[in-house]
Design a protein around this motif. Structure first.
Motif, PDB file in Angstrom:
ATOM      1  N   UNK A 174     -52.110  46.459   4.292  1.00  0.00           N
ATOM      2  CA  UNK A 174     -50.839  47.253   3.927  1.00  0.00           C
ATOM      3  C   UNK A 174     -50.643  47.283   2.273  1.00  0.00           C
ATOM      4  N   UNK A 175     -51.882  47.453   1.861  1.00  0.00           N
ATOM      5  CA  UNK A 175     -51.706  47.651   0.195  1.00  0.00           C
ATOM      6  C   UNK A 175     -51.328  48.986   0.120  1.00  0.00           C
ATOM      7  N   UNK A 176     -50.396  49.011  -0.811  1.00  0.00           N
ATOM      8  CA  UNK A 176     -49.898  50.538  -1.067  1.00  0.00           C
ATOM      9  C   UNK A 176     -49.031  50.522  -2.140  1.00  0.00           C
ATOM     10  N   UNK A 177     -48.549  51.569  -2.551  1.00  0.00           N
ATOM     11  CA  UNK A 177     -47.569  51.760  -3.695  1.00  0.00           C
ATOM     12  C   UNK A 177     -46.198  51.388  -3.238  1.00  0.00           C
ATOM     13  N   UNK A 178     -45.757  50.208  -3.570  1.00  0.00           N
ATOM     14  CA  UNK A 178     -44.402  49.570  -3.304  1.00  0.00           C
ATOM     15  C   UNK A 178     -43.300  50.377  -3.657  1.00  0.00           C
ATOM     16  N   UNK A 224     -42.307  45.524  10.287  1.00  0.00           N
ATOM     17  CA  UNK A 224     -41.442  44.431  10.269  1.00  0.00           C
ATOM     18  C   UNK A 224     -40.448  44.526  11.565  1.00  0.00           C
ATOM     19  N   UNK A 225     -39.953  45.538  11.673  1.00  0.00           N
ATOM     20  CA  UNK A 225     -39.100  45.752  12.971  1.00  0.00           C
ATOM     21  C   UNK A 225     -39.749  45.629  14.126  1.00  0.00           C
ATOM     22  N   UNK A 226     -40.936  46.091  14.254  1.00  0.00           N
ATOM     23  CA  UNK A 226     -41.856  45.900  15.581  1.00  0.00           C
ATOM     24  C   UNK A 226     -42.104  44.690  15.748  1.00  0.00           C
ATOM     25  N   UNK A 227     -42.490  43.579  14.638  1.00  0.00           N
ATOM     26  CA  UNK A 227     -42.743  42.411  14.844  1.00  0.00           C
ATOM     27  C   UNK A 227     -41.611  41.475  15.434  1.00  0.00           C
ATOM     28  N   UNK A 248     -46.521  42.222   2.325  1.00  0.00           N
ATOM     29  CA  UNK A 248     -45.395  42.830   2.557  1.00  0.00           C
ATOM     30  C   UNK A 248     -44.934  43.211   4.070  1.00  0.00           C
ATOM     31  N   UNK A 249     -45.973  43.199   5.035  1.00  0.00           N
ATOM     32  CA  UNK A 249     -45.562  43.436   6.396  1.00  0.00           C
ATOM     33  C   UNK A 249     -45.047  42.191   7.230  1.00  0.00           C
ATOM     34  N   UNK A 300     -45.028  38.715   5.828  1.00  0.00           N
ATOM     35  CA  UNK A 300     -44.285  37.738   5.029  1.00  0.00           C
ATOM     36  C   UNK A 300     -43.075  37.510   5.244  1.00  0.00           C
ATOM     37  N   UNK A 301     -42.165  38.567   5.071  1.00  0.00           N
ATOM     38  CA  UNK A 301     -40.544  38.596   5.378  1.00  0.00           C
ATOM     39  C   UNK A 301     -40.340  38.010   6.871  1.00  0.00           C
ATOM     40  N   UNK A 302     -40.988  38.672   7.599  1.00  0.00           N
ATOM     41  CA  UNK A 302     -40.892  38.220   9.080  1.00  0.00           C
ATOM     42  C   UNK A 302     -41.129  36.695   9.262  1.00  0.00           C
ATOM     43  N   UNK A 303     -41.849  36.049   8.837  1.00  0.00           N
ATOM     44  CA  UNK A 303     -42.150  34.666   8.755  1.00  0.00           C
ATOM     45  C   UNK A 303     -41.139  33.746   8.165  1.00  0.00           C
ATOM     46  N   UNK A 304     -40.483  34.448   7.277  1.00  0.00           N
ATOM     47  CA  UNK A 304     -39.466  33.481   6.530  1.00  0.00           C
ATOM     48  C   UNK A 304     -38.160  33.183   7.536  1.00  0.00           C
TER      49      UNK A 304
END
Length: 112
Positions: A21-25, A38-41, A105-106, A108-112
């Motif tokens: 998921x590397x890319x230009x943030x 993230x929404x799919x997860x 980025x994909x 990490x926030x879902x795990x929080x």
């Protein structure tokens, strides 16, 4: 890790995972793609735990569709599967299960 009935492999395999998921943030398109992952997860996680059947879920209108998708994914191994969201869901789940990077980025926030 989600346990909603298989999910199978399919998709990139990497021990840390986040390089997928590397890319230009700062790129709005990249941000949208990550948000969709993230929404799919989150939808897959909810539907794997939700006790409601037959479209009776009051949390999300997508729950019944995701439950059907889980049942399909449990037996699907086709990397060219034409069932809507099958391959992409198997791919993001495979990544999520293997990813150990809290800064991913994909997931990490879902795990929080």
């Amino acid at each position: 890790v989600f346990d909603g009935g298989g999910g199978g492999g399919g998709g990139p395999s990497s021990s840390s995972g986040s390089n997928q998921f590397a890319g230009n943030r700062d790129d709005p398109e990249w941000q949208i793609r990550i948000r969709h992952k993230q929404q799919r997860l989150l939808l897959l996680h909810h539907s794997s735990k939700c006790p409601h059947e037959d479209g009776r879920c009051t949390v999300t209108a997508h729950c019944a569709d995701m439950k059907r998708l889980w049942k399909h994914m449990a037996r699907c191994t086709d990397n060219n599967c034409r069932v809507s969201h099958c391959f992409s869901s198997r791919s993001i789940l495979s990544h999520y299960r293997k990813c150990k990077d809290p800064r991913c980025p994909a997931c990490g926030p879902v795990r929080e």
